[in-house]
Scaffold this active site. Sequence first.
Site, PDB file in Angstrom:
ATOM      1  N   GLU A  45       0.800  -1.224   0.000  1.00 26.07           N
ATOM      2  CA  GLU A  45       0.000   0.000   0.000  1.00 26.07           C
ATOM      3  C   GLU A  45       0.832   1.272   0.000  1.00 26.07           C
ATOM      4  OE1 GLU A  45      -2.800  -0.331   3.212  1.00 26.07           O
ATOM      5  OE2 GLU A  45      -4.221  -1.430   1.972  1.00 26.07           O
ATOM      6  N   GLU A  71       6.014 -21.779   8.502  1.00 21.58           N
ATOM      7  CA  GLU A  71       6.521 -21.004   9.641  1.00 21.58           C
ATOM      8  C   GLU A  71       7.777 -21.631  10.253  1.00 21.58           C
ATOM      9  OE1 GLU A  71       4.697 -20.855  14.152  1.00 21.58           O
ATOM     10  OE2 GLU A  71       3.509 -20.006  12.546  1.00 21.58           O
TER      11      GLU A  71
END
Length: 300
Positions: A79, A110
């Site tokens: 963004e 992970e």
Amino acid sequence: MKITEGRNPRSRDLDIRPTADIIELMVGEELKGLKGILKEKKSIERAINSAVDTFKAGGRLFYVGAGTSGRLGFLDAVETPPTFGISGEKIQAILAGGQRALVAAVEGAEDDMESAKREIRNRAIGSKDMVFGISASGKTPSVIAALKEAKRRRAKVWLLTFNKVGTTRNRVSKPPFVDNIINVIVGPEVLTGSTRLKAGTATKVILNIISTISMIRLGKVYKNLMVNVKPMNKKLFDRAKTIVMQETGVGEKEAEKLLKKAAGRAKVAILMKLKDLKIKDAAMLLLRYSGVLRDALKAN
């Protein structure tokens, strides 16, 4: 037991509470968690200063995370280019499991330390760069591996966590593989262990703060306006047009004309009008003042 895995005494009867009560409880807990951010204001300020120094030196900021943490880092990274008119290379996200993990859980991602280290190497991260790890527990294997590799390559290394990492006698010390730590204690989640709740909300707010204030310090904002916005679509062009109108006092048609002449650059359009300059001269003036509109407007 880690704080993020602890049971919240205020939600032990969660499954039998009325819906309206759960809403109040969850909002109340989120507000308590957000207050914890202010206790780490000094550390966050240091992170902002580090990011600004990184950008000024031509370096890049990398968010590293898994699951919710990684997705929030990715959200902030993608963004910033349209909002602040910067290259997509400047703020990047490294998400365990890659872009597939944006839309679905990737099994074992992970814990995949080798892939994390390889990602650091593949992006040629070095001494000019800043690597910002996000781990609610402070112990996510892929994140820690990435930070260690980044440290080895002499990058600036930060860790955001919601546990008391490296605590001895109630004192928090940073792990040896990071330069600095932001240790926000939001307390146990309403739903035990679900760190997409308070920890996730706090992560989003902290990343917003770091990226936004860094861009303010780099002159990408004038007053409270996103004057560096890239008008990539009609909505953003209209926003840039409104900014030109607000700062110059011209009407919509003239603002649109100025903006088109300035190739969509709101700062150039504002200088053209307020200092009565041709596009080339306005662009050169802005360049002389490193893109800082306030300084360019003060110039004789």
